[in-house]
Design an enzyme around this catalytic site. Structure first.
Site, mmCIF file in Angstrom:
data_model
loop_
_atom_site.group_PDB
_atom_site.id
_atom_site.type_symbol
_atom_site.label_atom_id
_atom_site.label_comp_id
_atom_site.label_asym_id
_atom_site.label_seq_id
_atom_site.Cartn_x
_atom_site.Cartn_y
_atom_site.Cartn_z
ATOM 1 N N CYS A 48 0.839 -1.191 0.000
ATOM 2 C CA CYS A 48 0.000 0.000 0.000
ATOM 3 C C CYS A 48 0.877 1.245 0.000
ATOM 4 O O CYS A 48 1.900 1.289 0.684
ATOM 5 C CB CYS A 48 -0.900 -0.012 1.236
ATOM 6 S SG CYS A 48 -2.029 1.382 1.336
ATOM 7 N N HIS A 90 -9.429 -3.347 -1.782
ATOM 8 C CA HIS A 90 -8.372 -2.627 -1.072
ATOM 9 C C HIS A 90 -8.698 -1.130 -0.992
ATOM 10 O O HIS A 90 -8.647 -0.530 0.087
ATOM 11 C CB HIS A 90 -7.036 -2.846 -1.799
ATOM 12 C CG HIS A 90 -5.884 -2.127 -1.185
ATOM 13 N ND1 HIS A 90 -4.925 -2.769 -0.441
ATOM 14 C CD2 HIS A 90 -5.524 -0.809 -1.210
ATOM 15 C CE1 HIS A 90 -4.027 -1.880 -0.035
ATOM 16 N NE2 HIS A 90 -4.362 -0.681 -0.488
ATOM 17 N N GLU A 91 -9.050 -0.549 -2.126
ATOM 18 C CA GLU A 91 -9.353 0.885 -2.146
ATOM 19 C C GLU A 91 -10.648 1.191 -1.390
ATOM 20 O O GLU A 91 -10.750 2.214 -0.700
ATOM 21 C CB GLU A 91 -9.422 1.403 -3.580
ATOM 22 C CG GLU A 91 -8.112 1.265 -4.349
ATOM 23 C CD GLU A 91 -6.900 1.874 -3.657
ATOM 24 O OE1 GLU A 91 -7.046 2.890 -2.943
ATOM 25 O OE2 GLU A 91 -5.800 1.322 -3.823
ATOM 26 N N HIS A 94 -10.026 1.662 2.205
ATOM 27 C CA HIS A 94 -9.543 3.002 2.556
ATOM 28 C C HIS A 94 -10.715 3.945 2.817
ATOM 29 O O HIS A 94 -10.659 4.773 3.730
ATOM 30 C CB HIS A 94 -8.679 3.591 1.439
ATOM 31 C CG HIS A 94 -7.296 3.055 1.404
ATOM 32 N ND1 HIS A 94 -6.408 3.164 2.443
ATOM 33 C CD2 HIS A 94 -6.631 2.391 0.418
ATOM 34 C CE1 HIS A 94 -5.263 2.606 2.122
ATOM 35 N NE2 HIS A 94 -5.363 2.125 0.886
#
Length: 107
Positions: A48, A90-91, A94
């Site tokens: 990341c 993954h994004e 966030h």
């Protein structure tokens, strides 16, 4: 060299990210939702941009169904698999305030 970047990673407190798809196209994803996750998962090692010095083993759903608005404000509904599904998750994490470092166990 990243394959995605979420707005909060650069201090923009908005609900969007950009990611590089498996066909080498950058996709803007606004107000995303994961509306279905496959029960089948895969363990992947992720890095990341926010945690540049670590790699973390993560369990990700192999397939997800998502909705979001694109750069033209068109509502999209897609089923993502493989690297597209992994990067999207993954994004998306966030945007929910999660980092891979939350799962980091150290060496």
């Amino acid at each position: 060299n990243g394959v995605g970047l979420a707005a909060p990673q650069i201090g923009i407190l908005k609900n969007f990210f950009i990611f590089k798809t498996s066909v080498n196209h950058y996709e803007l994803v606004i107000n995303p939702e994961i509306i279905r996750r496959s029960s089948e998962t895969i363990e992947v090692e992720e890095g990341c941009l926010s945690c540049p010095d670590i790699q973390v083993k993560m369990n990700r759903n192999k397939e997800i169904k998502v909705t979001y608005f694109n750069s033209l404000w068109t509502l999209k509904t897609k089923t993502l698999r493989g690297s597209d599904a992994i990067i999207f998750q993954h994004e998306y994490d966030h945007l929910k305030g999660k980092l891979i470092s939350d799962n980091y166990q150290g060496e």
